[in-house]
Design an enzyme around this catalytic site. Structure first.
Site, PDB file in Angstrom:
ATOM      1  N   CYS A 454       0.823  -1.301  -0.027  1.00 34.28           N
ATOM      2  CA  CYS A 454      -0.106  -0.038  -0.054  1.00 34.28           C
ATOM      3  C   CYS A 454       0.808   1.162  -0.003  1.00 34.28           C
ATOM      4  O   CYS A 454       0.514   2.368  -0.308  1.00 34.28           O
ATOM      5  CB  CYS A 454      -0.983  -0.148   1.144  1.00 34.28           C
ATOM      6  N   HIS A 827      -1.044   0.819   7.557  1.00 30.93           N
ATOM      7  CA  HIS A 827      -1.724   0.851   6.269  1.00 30.93           C
ATOM      8  C   HIS A 827      -1.420   2.337   5.643  1.00 30.93           C
ATOM      9  O   HIS A 827      -1.520   3.139   6.324  1.00 30.93           O
ATOM     10  CB  HIS A 827      -3.008   0.560   6.199  1.00 30.93           C
TER      11      HIS A 827
END
Length: 996
Positions: A454, A827
């Site tokens: 990510c 994330h």
């Protein structure tokens, strides 16, 4: 005597009178009596019991039978013979069409008086055959319960040997067809009791004959896996599973999941129907069997089955949390389904609309069960927030609903996620992710996460949304001898033109991978960005020159062309320059060094360092197309905050006030600090926002991006162990160091240094401070004296003319957010919008491009939220508020685009001219063909997937009205359904909705 009894029973006397006469007849029956009289009385009592039209008549028949069975055993045995029983069982009793329903009750009543008789074994043999035949005829739940009661009381009548296994299988078949036809609570309770009697008989048989268990379970699986049945089998089958010994579970599940004769469709149908069993009240261990089968399917990598079943059933399981009677089992199944479904957010996101209402219902119930379930549910939700961060707009209502509930620590969350995952090998699930039916409604394309990638996806999407950079990359010629830039061009082209909802950046990842990065581990997106830009710069710099439409422009002078052709694309787009000056405090000699940069790393000021004064907020009204009118007295607005709101779009909620921020005023005692954002420039009246402060409303103690830039540019005292070696003094001296920007980049990249090394834990910790982000930023840039006149001609906002500094305006275009508390985990996702010049390209006014600030601040430009494969519409409100709602989600890397009219106005002009001449970038032939072929392939894949999915979905058992559980709760708050403390009994409607 039989005539007397019949006359009494049929008379119209009151029941108390009849009862006295009957008593006398019964007492007389206890005396010795001839065989013929006994036979007559037995026939009469049989008729009364089997065909009596009132309960009173049947009770009299029963009493007489019991008296004769007890006082006249020989006559009773002769009457209650095998032939008579066979006739009763096969032909029934009573007139045709009105056969008695009490034959089994009658046989059970009579059996107790012949157990010791010579004919007992013959009767038992007959009943063993007849009960098997009866069960094969699929009797009603009531009749099946009577058979079970008979066999439970007289186990000698249970079929033996092979017939016993067959009997168990047929009994399971019967249960599979049970249906409760009434919605009355008493009828439902009676139905549950009947089911429990039948399943209790199975339990009794299995205890004494364990060899009958596996064949029974095989029959059960055949029933629930059948795809041919018009009507789904009854949930009453759940009552069978609860009596299977748990020690057999592993072997049974292993055999099922490794049986090649069971197709995926059959298995999916079976597990789907088992999940429906969570609706069955009072069942024990049902959740354990469901979870065991789900785990068994994961062990043999049947992920497609697990995904389809989870998506189709998870909302129904969730709805059962409304009902205390099944809540515990439903919550167990829900926990496993969610915690194991870790490859995609799809399952969790299906529940988001329902969570606030369920939480409100459980709080209202105020029971121990509800309180415990709320805490477990909150823990589950926070696990999902942790696993699938990056959806602030979706999660906000849920977070609000559970804000008062306990929050698990990160170790607990990681433990739960770690022990429930389907597989530890994430690549095994790659082909199942994403499950996206179509391209995002935004028209943008997502990027697949290839295992903690990510960080790369967020950076790529931010670079892609930098439209000037994207157009330059897409305009690259074929055979440009820049392999990494070519791969980026292909990736950008697919992001622009693919029909897929998301594409895989695998090829670019392998090409741009920093060699020190650990595969599969989370990385620092800022570190990756620096490495990527440096690679691209060096690749071009070493002779693999980029072909630019720019240099074909006849409007460019040779000097300007030479200046820009000597720069790489990375330098043109992201390159700036900074002058570092060190002044010796003894001899006042100043040494300086200019260096290039592609991003500014902004450290956080110490807590006690006050960078700016507090500011008040002056709201700006939304008038017409939202031009910002200049104030009547500009000098009054020096340093004042201004607020601009996003233009509302159809369907959006009313917009909140939007903070706009610029650099603050100088600190006392720092007169030489070149940070004036307050001085009125030459175009103050024409362009108020380029001259006056646009500040955000922030809490008094909060920090802003300008605070961090001020701190970055503020003088630093070099003393003690950090003294400066002055060449003029030839010794270490106290000195002052200051950084000055001498050239502002076209795209300004700011990295907020949130990660610092903690020597106590030996880990990098994260600074979670909320930093307010201005949508428009004013950057002080030092201008050489010879540039001053040229600068003014291009419409720059000058600060004090004698200072040599000017304010360059920047518009925010991307924000990369890190969710988590460590750089090694968490994330990344990003907010982006496409900032472009707000006037038509190639239309300079009076020979100069008009700055965008003469228009509105581009608040109407749509923001997007890029979170791996998911792309959604967003807003600047979400960008501004994300950390307020999710403290671990903090802005990390910011992209700003310089407005035309600043230092890079020549570049703006060149880009505008190139865009006017060439329009949208035209891709070379090979790239266009590759995209076209992939789009055709995607359509073919979609058609194939649609056919396969249709076959899967049609096999899934239907559960059409699960959402009524929520609707009922919403529409009738006063009912005693599942959400009230009295739930479990509840109204008849709610109870029936639960079980059936």
């Amino acid at each position: 005597m039989d005539k007397i009894l019949e006359a009494v029973v049929m008379s119209s006397y009151p029941n108390n009178v009849k009862q006295g006469l009957v008593r006398r007849v019964i007492e007389a029956a206890k005396q010795p009596m001839d065989s013929e009289q006994c036979w007559s009385m037995l026939e009469l009592s049989t008729r009364l019991y089997l065909t009596g039209d009132t309960k009173y008549k049947r009770e009299i028949g029963k009493e007489v039978l019991e008296v004769y069975g007890h006082y006249h055993p020989e006559e009773f045995e002769e009457f209650f013979n095998v032939r008579f029983l066979l006739s009763l069982l096969q032909e029934g009793y009573g007139p045709l069409g009105k056969r008695s329903h009490y034959v089994l009750d009658y046989i059970q009543l009579g059996l107790q008086f012949v157990l010791e008789s010579p004919s007992a074994n013959s009767i038992f043999s007959l009943l063993r055959i007849e009960v098997l035949r009866k069960v094969c005829e699929r009797p009603s739940p009531k009749q099946c319960a009577k058979i079970s009661k008979l066999l439970t009381q007289h186990p000698q009548c249970i079929p033996t040997g092979k017939h016993q296994v067959l009997f168990c299988q047929q009994l399971v078949r019967c249960i599979g067809q049970f249906q409760c036809v009434s919605e009355g609570e008493e009828d439902i309770m009676e139905f549950l009791e009947q089911v429990n009697k039948v399943s209790g008989l199975l339990q009794r048989i299995w205890r004494t004959q364990t060899s009958a268990i596996l064949p029974s379970l095989k029959e059960l699986f055949t029933i629930i896996s059948s795809t041919e049945e018009q009507e789904a089998p009854s949930n009453a089958l759940a009552s069978v599973v609860q009596f299977v010994p748990l020690e057999l579970m592993d072997g049974v599940i292993r055999n099922l999941t490794n049986d090649d004769s069971i197709t995926d469709v059959q298995m999916m149908t079976a597990i789907g129907r088992m999940i429906d069993w969570v609706s069955w009240p009072l069942g024990k261990n049902i959740d354990k069997w469901i979870i065991a089968l789900l785990k068994g399917l994961a062990a043999v990598k049947k992920f497609s089955i697990l995904i389809e079943v989870t998506i189709s059933k998870i909302e129904k399981v969730f709805s059962k949390l409304l009902y205390p009677i099944v809540r515990e089992g439903a919550l167990s199944v829900l926990q496993y389904m969610l915690l194991s479904f870790q490859h995609s957010h799809e399952a969790f996101h299906l529940l988001l609309p329902h969570i606030p209402r369920l939480v409100a219902s459980l709080k209202k119930e105020d029971s121990n069960s509800a309180t415990s379930s709320l805490e477990q549910l909150a823990e589950l939700i926070h696990c999902m927030f942790f696993r699938f961060s990056g959806f602030p707009d979706l999660y906000e209502p849920v977070l609000e609903a559970v804000k008062a509930l306990p929050i698990p620590n990160e170790d607990r969350i990681k433990h739960l996620l770690g022990q429930n995952a389907w597989t530890s090998q994430k690549n095994e699930l790659a082909c199942f992710y994403p499950r996206l039916a179509s391209k995002s409604e935004t028209g943008k394309i997502g990027l697949m996460n290839l295992g903690n990638t990510c960080y790369m996806n967020s950076i790529i999407q931010s670079l892609f949304m930098a439209s000037d950079f994207r157009h330059s990359v897409l305009n690259l010629t074929e055979g440009n001898s820049q392999p990494l830039m070519t791969k980026l061009q292909w990736l950008f082209a697919f992001l622009e033109h693919s029909q897929r909802p998301a594409i895989s950046p695998e090829s670019f990842l392998s090409a741009s991978w920093p060699p020190w990065f650990t595969p599969g581990a989370q990385q620092d997106c800022s570190e990756y960005l620096k490495y990527l830009l440096d690679r691209l710069h060096e690749e071009e710099k070493t002779g693999k020159r980029i072909y630019q439409k720019l240099k074909e422009s006849s409007l460019m002078s040779q000097a300007v062309e030479h200046h820009y052709l000597n720069k790489t694309l990375i330098e043109k787009m992201f390159g700036g320059k900074m002058m570092t000056k060190i002044r010796c405090l003894k001899c006042l000699n100043i040494s300086s060094r200019e260096e290039a940069f592609t991003d500014l790393s902004l450290a956080f000021p110490p807590p006690d360092r006050h960078v700016r004064g507090s500011a008040s907020v002056l709201p700006v009204e939304e008038i017409g197309p939202q031009f910002i009118e200049p104030p009547e007295n500009p000098s009054q607005l020096t340093g004042s905050p201004w607020i601009q709101r996003k233009a509302p779009t159809a369907g959006d909620p009313p917009a909140l006030l939007m903070p706009v921020e610029t650099l603050g005023s100088q600190e006392p005692g720092e007169a030489g600090k070149p940070l004036s954002g307050d001085a009125v420039g030459v175009d103050a009246v024409k362009d108020p926002l380029s001259a006056f402060g646009e500040q955000a409303c922030a809490p008094k103690d909060s920090r802003s991006v300008p605070d961090l830039i001020n701190y970055f540019l503020s003088p630093e005292r070099l003393t003690a162990e950090n003294k400066y070696h002055c060449e003029k003094c030839a010794s270490l001296q106290d000195a002052e160091k200051v950084a000055e920007l001498t050239e502002g980049p076209h795209y300004l990249i700011l990295t907020l240094l949130r990660f610092s090394f903690d020597p106590r834990t030996m880990k990098r910790k994260k600074i979670l401070d909320n930093i307010s982000i201005p949508v428009v930023l004013k950057l002080p840039v030092l201008v050489a004296p010879e540039e001053t006149e040229e600068v003014c001609q291009h419409g720059k906002d000058r600060a004090a003319p004698e200072s040599g500094f000017m304010s360059v305006m920047y518009d925010l275009c991307s924000v990369v957010v890190h969710s988590g508390i460590s750089s090694e985990s968490g994330h990344y996702y990003c907010y982006s919008r496409e900032c472009t010049d707000t006037i038509p390209h190639g239309q300079p006014r009076d020979g100069v491009l008009k700055p965008a600030s003469d228009k509105q601040l581009d608040f109407e430009i749509q923001w997007y939220l890029f979170n791996d494969t998911r792309v959604s519409f967003s807003s600047f409100e979400s960008v501004s508020n994300v950390t307020s709602f999710f403290p671990k989600d903090t802005a990390y890397v910011l992209f700003y685009r310089q407005r035309p009219g600043g230092q890079s106005c020549l570049l703006h002009e060149a880009l505008a001219e190139a865009s006017r001449l060439h329009g949208e970038p035209s891709l070379h032939k090979d790239l266009m063909e590759a995209i076209s072929k992939d789009n055709i392939l995607y359509l073919q894949e979609q058609e194939k997937e649609a056919r396969n999915r249709a076959a899967y979905i049609s096999a899934l058992p239907k559960s059409p009205l699960w959402w009524r559980d929520f609707d009922r709760d919403k529409d009738d708050d006063s009912s005693s359904g599942g959400c009230s403390p009295a739930a479990g009994g509840g109204g008849s409607g709610s109870f029936h909705g639960l079980v059936f």
